[in-house]
Design a protein around this motif. Structure first.
Motif, short mmCIF file in Angstrom:
data_model
loop_
_atom_site.label_atom_id
_atom_site.label_comp_id
_atom_site.label_asym_id
_atom_site.label_seq_id
_atom_site.Cartn_x
_atom_site.Cartn_y
_atom_site.Cartn_z
N HIS A 269 2.03 2.15 -0.70
CA HIS A 269 2.41 3.28 -1.29
C HIS A 269 2.51 4.62 -0.50
N ARG B 49 -5.81 5.91 -7.79
CA ARG B 49 -5.29 4.50 -7.88
C ARG B 49 -6.14 3.45 -7.65
N THR C 118 -6.89 0.80 -10.57
CA THR C 118 -5.82 -0.08 -10.55
C THR C 118 -6.54 -1.21 -9.88
#
Length: 196
Positions: free
Chosen positions: A93, A145, A148
């Motif tokens: 990412h 994040r 997740t």
């Protein structure tokens, strides 16, 4: 690495008492523009004073570790150091955002649990996964994040403990504490203090 290399950590900012905690593994020095010569220079910053003029090395690696999509609102302009031979990202990412925002290429990605590779962890249901984070709890560090990742670990019945050390006093940090504290394995410990 200290078995094979003489390692010197140069720092320009930060808390010197925390940085000195690794002095058992490396020489730790405040960088004030002094000249150095080495095999490999790893630069952990993408802004501030560029030390490449005073450091001679065979390879100049720049670590890419911020979410550049998040920080582009900071009026940040990336200028590739002239001698940079490699950009190494701390996750897919981060690397993808860096390439998108700066039009530079990532040469290598270091494994990151937040990336899709987390799926392989569900195959090891009998192992307890131990995670430790020592970081400023702020938007560019990617904490949003982590929900997740934790959701995938829970769906895969992976047992884990995640100890997080960082200042939790900001409004953003309080929001992260609230969201991540719903997960049983997550524990916030506040600021990590190291005494030598």
């Amino acid at each position: 690495m200290s078995k094979h290399y003489k390692i010197t950590l140069l720092f320009g900012g930060g808390d010197p008492s925390r940085l000195m905690a690794i002095s058992q593994y490396a020489d730790v020095l405040k960088y004030t523009g002094q000249e150095f010569s080495c095999d490999t220079f790893i630069w952990a910053s993408a802004w501030g004073t560029n030390p490449e003029a005073t450091i001679k090395a065979n390879r100049y690696i720049q670590m890419i570790h911020a979410d550049y999509e998040c920080i582009k609102g900071w009026n940040f302009k990336y200028k590739k150091p002239n001698k940079c031979t490699h950009h190494v990202a701390v996750g897919k990412h981060v690397g993808a955002q860096f390439e998108k925002v700066t039009s530079n290429t990532i040469d290598q990605v270091i494994y990151n649990l937040v990336d899709d590779e987390v799926n392989h962890l569900v195959k090891h249901k009998n192992d307890d996964l131990k995670l430790i984070t020592v970081s400023r709890i702020s938007p560019e560090k990617g904490f949003s994040r982590m929900i997740t990742m934790l959701t995938k670990l829970n769906e895969g019945n992976v047992k884990y403990t995640w100890d997080i050390y960082g200042n939790t006093s900001s409004d953003y940090a309080q929001g992260i504490v609230s969201k991540l504290s719903r997960f049983d394995g997550v524990k916030f410990h506040g600021v990590l203090l190291l005494y030598l």
